[in-house]
Design an enzyme around this catalytic site. Structure first.
Site, mmCIF file in Angstrom:
data_model
loop_
_atom_site.group_PDB
_atom_site.id
_atom_site.type_symbol
_atom_site.label_atom_id
_atom_site.label_comp_id
_atom_site.label_asym_id
_atom_site.label_seq_id
_atom_site.Cartn_x
_atom_site.Cartn_y
_atom_site.Cartn_z
ATOM 1 C CB CYS A 12 4.512 6.316 -6.966
ATOM 2 S SG CYS A 12 5.252 7.324 -5.638
ATOM 3 C CD GLU B 214 3.224 5.291 -3.186
ATOM 4 O OE1 GLU B 214 3.647 5.930 -2.486
ATOM 5 O OE2 GLU B 214 2.013 5.665 -3.947
ATOM 6 C CB CYS C 98 1.837 10.424 -7.702
ATOM 7 S SG CYS C 98 3.655 10.057 -7.322
ATOM 8 C CG HIS D 46 5.932 9.906 -3.048
ATOM 9 N ND1 HIS D 46 4.914 10.115 -4.069
ATOM 10 C CD2 HIS D 46 6.437 11.194 -2.695
ATOM 11 C CE1 HIS D 46 4.624 11.376 -4.323
ATOM 12 N NE2 HIS D 46 5.637 12.125 -3.630
#
Length: 155
Positions: free
Chosen positions: A90, A59, A87, A57
Site C-alpha cells: 500500500c 488503500e 503495508c 486492501h
C-alpha cells in the site's frame, strides 16, 4: 501541530468502513480519499477474503477507484485516510499514485511500512514523497483490530 479541521471527520468515516469490514469477517481496515476541496471521492474497506485477492486492501481499492473517478492515476491533490499504517504494497501504491497526503490511525509493528518497519514514504531517492500524519483515532483503530483478532482466536 494543528489538524486540518476535517481530518477527524474523514478518519471517523474510515473507522465506519473498518467496522463494515469487521461485520463482513474481513480484517477491519477502512479508508477514505478526499480531494483538495474536501470532497469525498471514495470510501472502501478490506475485501481480501470476499474477493479472494491479496491486493484487496482498503488503500489499494480506494486508490484504484479514485483514479477511475478522476480519469488519472495521479492523485497529487488527494488525501488518503486509513485506520492502519499502510503495508509495503500500500505504501508503494501511495507513491505510485502520487497521493498528496496520508493520515493514518494505528501503527502496525508487524507490517507497517510508513514508520514501523521502514520509512517508506520519506525516501528522498524515490520520485515522490508523501507527507503524513500518524495516530489520528489511534485508540479507536487499535481497539477495533484487537477485538477482531481476539474474536478470531476464540473461534
Amino acid at each position: 501541530m494543528s489538524l486540518p479541521k476535517d481530518d477527524l471527520y474523514y478518519m471517523n468515516l474510515a473507522l465506519a468502513q473498518a467496522q463494515l469490514a469487521k461485520d463482513r469477517g474481513e480484517v477491519p481496515v477502512g479508508a477514505v480519499i478526499t480531494d483538495s476541496s474536501g470532497h469525498i471521492l471514495v470510501q472502501a474497506h478490506n475485501l481480501r477474503e470476499s474477493l479472494n485477492s491479496p491486493l484487496a486492501h482498503a488503500e489499494v481499492l480506494c486508490i484504484e477507484q479514485a483514479s477511475k473517478i478522476r480519469n488519472s492515476w495521479r492523485l497529487t491533490d488527494c488525501t488518503l485516510y486509513v485506520t492502519l499504517e499502510p503495508c509495503p504494497m500500500c505504501t508503494g501504491a501511495l507513491i505510485s499514485a502520487r497521493v498528496g497526503r496520508l493520515v493514518y490511525g494505528a501503527s502496525d509493528p508487524k507490517s507497517g511500512y510508513v514508520e514501523s518497519l521502514h520509512n517508506g514514504l520519506s525516501r528522498t531517492e524515490l520520485n515522490h514523497q508523501v507527507p503524513y500524519l500518524k495516530g489520528l483515532q489511534e485508540e479507536a483503530s487499535s481497539k477495533l483490530l484487537k477485538s477482531f483478532f481476539q474474536h478470531l482466536r476464540k473461534k
